[in-house]
Motif scaffolding. Structure first.
Motif, PDB file in Angstrom:
ATOM      1  N   ILE A  42       0.833  -1.203   0.000  1.00 55.81           N
ATOM      2  CA  ILE A  42       0.000   0.000   0.000  1.00 55.81           C
ATOM      3  C   ILE A  42       0.870   1.257   0.000  1.00 55.81           C
ATOM      4  O   ILE A  42       0.599   2.218  -0.737  1.00 55.81           O
ATOM      5  N   LEU A  43       1.937   1.250   0.788  1.00 48.83           N
ATOM      6  CA  LEU A  43       2.835   2.409   0.816  1.00 48.83           C
ATOM      7  C   LEU A  43       3.513   2.616  -0.537  1.00 48.83           C
ATOM      8  O   LEU A  43       3.671   3.764  -1.000  1.00 48.83           O
ATOM      9  N   ALA A  44       3.902   1.535  -1.198  1.00 41.31           N
ATOM     10  CA  ALA A  44       4.527   1.649  -2.517  1.00 41.31           C
ATOM     11  C   ALA A  44       3.536   2.199  -3.539  1.00 41.31           C
ATOM     12  O   ALA A  44       3.898   3.013  -4.397  1.00 41.31           O
ATOM     13  N   GLN A  45       2.279   1.766  -3.458  1.00 44.55           N
ATOM     14  CA  GLN A  45       1.268   2.271  -4.380  1.00 44.55           C
ATOM     15  C   GLN A  45       0.983   3.749  -4.133  1.00 44.55           C
ATOM     16  O   GLN A  45       0.718   4.496  -5.075  1.00 44.55           O
ATOM     17  N   VAL A  92       7.943  -1.930 -10.358  1.00 44.61           N
ATOM     18  CA  VAL A  92       8.520  -3.251 -10.078  1.00 44.61           C
ATOM     19  C   VAL A  92       8.295  -3.632  -8.620  1.00 44.61           C
ATOM     20  O   VAL A  92       7.886  -4.762  -8.306  1.00 44.61           O
ATOM     21  N   VAL A  93       8.530  -2.701  -7.717  1.00 45.75           N
ATOM     22  CA  VAL A  93       8.353  -2.969  -6.281  1.00 45.75           C
ATOM     23  C   VAL A  93       6.903  -3.318  -5.977  1.00 45.75           C
ATOM     24  O   VAL A  93       6.614  -4.254  -5.209  1.00 45.75           O
ATOM     25  N   VAL A  94       5.963  -2.589  -6.579  1.00 44.10           N
ATOM     26  CA  VAL A  94       4.545  -2.851  -6.352  1.00 44.10           C
ATOM     27  C   VAL A  94       4.186  -4.273  -6.773  1.00 44.10           C
ATOM     28  O   VAL A  94       3.519  -5.011  -6.024  1.00 44.10           O
ATOM     29  N   VAL A  95       4.632  -4.686  -7.948  1.00 44.74           N
ATOM     30  CA  VAL A  95       4.311  -6.025  -8.428  1.00 44.74           C
ATOM     31  C   VAL A  95       4.933  -7.091  -7.536  1.00 44.74           C
ATOM     32  O   VAL A  95       4.271  -8.068  -7.155  1.00 44.74           O
ATOM     33  N   VAL A  96       6.193  -6.913  -7.177  1.00 39.10           N
ATOM     34  CA  VAL A  96       6.867  -7.902  -6.327  1.00 39.10           C
ATOM     35  C   VAL A  96       6.166  -8.019  -4.976  1.00 39.10           C
ATOM     36  O   VAL A  96       5.918  -9.135  -4.481  1.00 39.10           O
ATOM     37  N   ALA A 104       2.496 -10.057 -12.296  1.00 38.10           N
ATOM     38  CA  ALA A 104       1.436  -9.111 -11.952  1.00 38.10           C
ATOM     39  C   ALA A 104       0.068  -9.786 -12.006  1.00 38.10           C
ATOM     40  O   ALA A 104      -0.829  -9.460 -11.208  1.00 38.10           O
ATOM     41  N   TRP A 105      -0.118 -10.716 -12.922  1.00 40.84           N
ATOM     42  CA  TRP A 105      -1.372 -11.470 -12.966  1.00 40.84           C
ATOM     43  C   TRP A 105      -1.612 -12.176 -11.627  1.00 40.84           C
ATOM     44  O   TRP A 105      -2.724 -12.144 -11.090  1.00 40.84           O
ATOM     45  N   THR A 106      -0.578 -12.788 -11.076  1.00 38.15           N
ATOM     46  CA  THR A 106      -0.728 -13.502  -9.804  1.00 38.15           C
ATOM     47  C   THR A 106      -1.042 -12.538  -8.671  1.00 38.15           C
ATOM     48  O   THR A 106      -1.980 -12.758  -7.886  1.00 38.15           O
ATOM     49  N   GLY A 107      -0.258 -11.460  -8.570  1.00 35.55           N
ATOM     50  CA  GLY A 107      -0.471 -10.512  -7.480  1.00 35.55           C
ATOM     51  C   GLY A 107      -1.818  -9.828  -7.544  1.00 35.55           C
ATOM     52  O   GLY A 107      -2.439  -9.569  -6.503  1.00 35.55           O
ATOM     53  N   GLY A 108      -2.297  -9.546  -8.757  1.00 35.42           N
ATOM     54  CA  GLY A 108      -3.574  -8.854  -8.893  1.00 35.42           C
ATOM     55  C   GLY A 108      -4.776  -9.765  -8.806  1.00 35.42           C
ATOM     56  O   GLY A 108      -5.828  -9.365  -8.291  1.00 35.42           O
ATOM     57  N   LEU A 109      -4.654 -10.988  -9.315  1.00 36.51           N
ATOM     58  CA  LEU A 109      -5.812 -11.882  -9.333  1.00 36.51           C
ATOM     59  C   LEU A 109      -6.118 -12.480  -7.967  1.00 36.51           C
ATOM     60  O   LEU A 109      -7.289 -12.741  -7.655  1.00 36.51           O
TER      61      LEU A 109
END
Length: 256
Positions: free
Chosen positions: A15-18, A34-38, A106-111
């Protein structure tokens, strides 16, 4: 730090990175992306592993990122199922067939948070699968305009798009729904083999709500993307509104 606390810690960092994303530009913004996705991937897999076990977490990653990578490789090469598009090079790390490896992650982190919420709302697979796919499209109504505005990928499809987002074709959303449906159908089988045994859904639910409402605010107030703010708010609202209603009903039934 215990393993059970890891998802909460990484979710806070996510959340802080976003929040930092709109405050950056250029190379700095690429690094934040990159940090957000990781962090999204680590949060998702840490929660999946703590509630259903490491084999489920590994299976989730393999299904979603594996199918995501294949879909993106086919998509950039043949314009199917999303439409004609291409990624910017040398901005998001190493790539395979011109697809940055960060994209399938990103698909994994978002889904994952969408999948968790859809599973909370749907009592049967016939509801959960299309609900997850619809939620994935809702998430992309935020994601695609944001990344296109940042130049991470560009569209070359002649197909029309939504009002205010004309550069992103309708086929993109149809492709997202189709790919997410395949992913979710396989996740349904995986989830039956590795049911939840411990833990709560608080972390992915919070990440989902933050993505829904926080992205709408960021797009409208900080990124200059009012159209995607409205579309994403409505799209993820297909899950977010019943989720909120369910939470209010639960709170109303609780003893004062």
């Amino acid at each position: 730090m215990t393993v059970r606390r890891l998802p909460a810690v990484t979710a806070i960092a996510l959340i802080l990175a976003q929040i930092a994303y709109p405050l950056t530009s250029g190379i700095g913004r690429d690094r934040v992306t990159v940090v957000v996705v990781v962090l999204a991937v680590v949060t998702a897999l840490a929660h999946a592993g703590s509630t259903r076990g490491p084999r489920f977490a590994a299976g989730f990653l393999l299904i979603v990122s594996g199918i995501g990578l294949v879909a993106e490789m086919v998509g950039t090469a043949y314009g199917f199922p999303f439409g004609c598009y291409e990624y910017a090079q040398d901005r998001l790390g190493p790539a395979v067939a011109d697809v940055p490896l960060l994209i399938p992650l990103a698909w994994t982190g978002g889904l994952y948070p969408v999948w968790v919420v859809a599973n909370r709302l749907g009592s049967v697979a016939a509801v959960r699968i299309p609900l997850t796919a619809a939620g994935a499209v809702g998430w992309d109504l935020f994601l695609d305009p944001q990344m296109v505005a940042d130049g991470q990928w560009t569209w070359c499809s002649p197909q029309p798009g939504l009002p205010g987002l004309a550069e992103i074709p309708y086929t993109n959303y149809l492709g997202w729904f189709a790919v997410a449906t395949v992913m979710t159908a396989l996740l349904e089988l995986l989830g039956r083999r590795y049911p939840a045994t411990t833990g709560t859904l608080a972390v992915p639910v919070v990440v989902f709500v933050w993505t829904w409402l926080g992205s709408a605010l960021a797009h409208a107030a900080f990124l200059g993307l009012p159209a995607s703010a409205a579309y994403g708010l409505l799209g993820l609202g297909l899950l977010g509104i019943p989720l909120s209603a369910s939470a209010f009903r639960t709170a109303a039934r609780s003893p004062g």
